[in-house]
Design an enzyme around this catalytic site. Structure first.
Site, PDB file in Angstrom:
ATOM      1  N   CYS A  33       0.839  -1.202   0.000  1.00 45.29           N
ATOM      2  CA  CYS A  33       0.000   0.000   0.000  1.00 45.29           C
ATOM      3  C   CYS A  33       0.874   1.251   0.000  1.00 45.29           C
ATOM      4  O   CYS A  33       1.574   1.536   0.970  1.00 45.29           O
ATOM      5  CB  CYS A  33      -0.892  -0.031   1.239  1.00 45.29           C
ATOM      6  SG  CYS A  33      -1.617   1.532   1.685  1.00 45.29           S
ATOM      7  N   GLY A  34       0.813   1.985  -1.098  1.00 44.45           N
ATOM      8  CA  GLY A  34       1.610   3.209  -1.213  1.00 44.45           C
ATOM      9  C   GLY A  34       1.239   4.243  -0.171  1.00 44.45           C
ATOM     10  O   GLY A  34       2.095   4.971   0.338  1.00 44.45           O
ATOM     11  N   HIS A  35      -0.070   4.319   0.155  1.00 44.86           N
ATOM     12  CA  HIS A  35      -0.496   5.280   1.180  1.00 44.86           C
ATOM     13  C   HIS A  35       0.159   4.946   2.527  1.00 44.86           C
ATOM     14  O   HIS A  35       0.509   5.838   3.289  1.00 44.86           O
ATOM     15  CB  HIS A  35      -2.020   5.247   1.340  1.00 44.86           C
ATOM     16  CG  HIS A  35      -2.758   5.686   0.114  1.00 44.86           C
ATOM     17  ND1 HIS A  35      -3.212   4.797  -0.818  1.00 44.86           N
ATOM     18  CD2 HIS A  35      -3.089   6.914  -0.345  1.00 44.86           C
ATOM     19  CE1 HIS A  35      -3.810   5.453  -1.790  1.00 44.86           C
ATOM     20  NE2 HIS A  35      -3.741   6.741  -1.544  1.00 44.86           N
ATOM     21  N   CYS A  36       0.296   3.634   2.778  1.00 43.74           N
ATOM     22  CA  CYS A  36       0.917   3.205   4.044  1.00 43.74           C
ATOM     23  C   CYS A  36       2.399   3.589   4.062  1.00 43.74           C
ATOM     24  O   CYS A  36       2.915   4.055   5.081  1.00 43.74           O
ATOM     25  CB  CYS A  36       0.781   1.697   4.214  1.00 43.74           C
ATOM     26  SG  CYS A  36      -0.910   1.101   4.143  1.00 43.74           S
TER      27      CYS A  36
END
Lengths: 110, 322
Positions: A33-36
């Site tokens: 997850c890039g947001h993570c």
């Protein structure tokens, strides 16, 4: 310097639910997850700023999917704030360190 | 961890006319250049049914045909195109500028943001309330949380269909809904979409609300072209709606934005952070046209090149090289 601790199904109860010294913030995250990944440095920064006030923890989807199900996590990253073993607030998505601190202050002053 | 570090001189975020033109200039200048884009052809230009004001284009052509030629030029000059949505950045480290794609971290010495202005300006009813309860925006991030379940994909462009394809390998069933009368994806994607038995496309449906119980998504309510309402059930709703708001939320305040969240730059496309440039519709400006975006991409690339060479201007700039 306070660093978030990695928590798994084996020590979640001890590190989060039974922790009464400090409120515990848990980042339910995923390695894909890039947001993570974007949240990570902000989370580290907030952990440093809130040292002694809030314990910062991380739970990886890849390591312990069961904890995601148990806590009804349906998006990553999801931040769940526990106090005396009970969930008191939840927020989804990446955010800046200062916004995260503000959010914590808001819920811990209630 | 599965994430990998990919290093380059210049990372360009966005595969529209601004991003791709920047890539052409950067690659021709010898910079190791990577472009992250959610689909091979993305952005406003890929959606335009007919473009008649692109220089040299006497007869109007679909925007995606023009963009495809620009993309071929990007590849010809050796830039790498990575199909991924950029979810975040970290520009505060002293180890380079970090760009986070689906499952990987890129590290660059300079970055051009060319993400356009197609984010939805408003949320669908229920979207905010059910965030964290089954509303999602990224299959790489949240797809595995819906393994074996029925999910809905809301969107009409190639990115939405690419995501639907990825979801079809995880979920029990995928229902793609769009208010359009046909899919707006290229033939390759459309062909692939015919393959999975668990993918169904529902056209002519405009989403009215994401519905749920106890904070958990149960489906989405739609209105068809005749005004009839129906609800499609699903445990997850993946949203890929398009609008006209700048795509800057992933920057998490790393560069200065104007009051409408567009990126502020100078005339050389430099943002408030050295080494980070912006081009195209995501910039704070007055005129938003495809050929202007392409021009800004060129300026941003040349500025990035100058930045990377410590202000030195290359003598071969602009000359043909084979």
């Amino acid at each position: 310097m306070a660093k978030p601790i990695d928590v798994t199904g084996e020590d979640f109860e001890e590190e989060v639910i039974k922790c009464t010294d400090l409120p515990v913030l848990v980042d339910f995250w995923s390695e894909t997850c890039g947001h993570c990944l974007a949240l990570n440095p902000q989370y580290d920064q907030a952990a440093e700023a809130k040292e002694g006030e809030v314990k910062f923890a991380k739970v990886s989807f890849q390591d312990c999917r069961d904890l995601f199900s148990e806590h009804g996590v349906r998006a990553t990253p999801t931040l769940v704030l526990f106090k005396d073993g009970k969930e008191i607030a939840r927020r989804v998505g990446a955010m800046r360190a200062d916004d995260l601190q503000e959010w914590l202050n808001e819920h811990l002053s209630e | 961890m599965t994430q990998t570090d990919l290093t380059c001189d210049l990372h360009i975020i966005g595969g529209g006319p601004a991003g791709y033109t920047a890539a052409i200039y950067a690659a021709r200048a010898g910079l190791k250049t990577v472009v992250s884009t959610p689909a091979p052809l993305s952005g406003m230009m890929a959606m335009a049914p007919a473009v008649g004001n692109w220089p040299s284009q006497v007869e109007p052509l679909p925007g995606r045909d023009i963009l495809e030629r620009i993309r071929e030029q990007v590849l010809k000059y050796g830039a790498e195109i990575v199909l991924e949505s950029v979810a975040g950045v970290n520009f505060t480290t002293d180890r380079g500028l970090q760009v986070f794609g689906g499952a990987q971290m890129h590290v660059a010495q300079a970055v051009i943001v060319a993400t356009g202005a197609m984010n939805p300006a408003e949320k669908v009813p229920g979207e905010e309330e059910l965030l964290g309860g089954g509303v999602a925006y990224c299959v790489a991030c949240d797809g595995p949380l819906f393994a074996g379940e029925d999910v809905i994909v809301v969107g009409a462009d190639e990115h939405a269909y690419e995501e639907a394809l990825a979801l079809s390998e995880i979920a029990n069933s995928v229902t793609v809904t769009t208010p359009a009368t046909k899919v707006n994806a290229d033939e390759r994607v459309a062909r692939e979409l015919e393959l999975p038995d668990n993918v169904r496309i529902e056209t002519g449906l405009r989403i009215q609300e994401i519905v749920g119980e106890g904070g958990v998504v149960t489906g989405a309510r739609y209105r068809d072209r005749d005004g009839n309402e129906r609800t499609i059930e699903g445990a997850g709703v993946f949203m890929y709606l398009r609008g006209n708001a700048p795509a800057t939320e992933f920057l998490l305040g790393a560069v200065d934005l104007d009051e409408h969240d567009y990126i502020i730059t100078d005339e050389l496309m430099q943002t408030s952070l050295p080494g980070v440039f912006a081009a195209g519709d995501v910039r704070s400006k007055v005129v938003r046209q495809q050929c202007v975006a392409a021009g800004e991409g060129a300026v941003a690339a040349l500025s990035a090149e100058r930045f990377l060479h410590g202000g030195e201007v290359r003598s071969d700039r602009g000359q043909a090289r084979e």
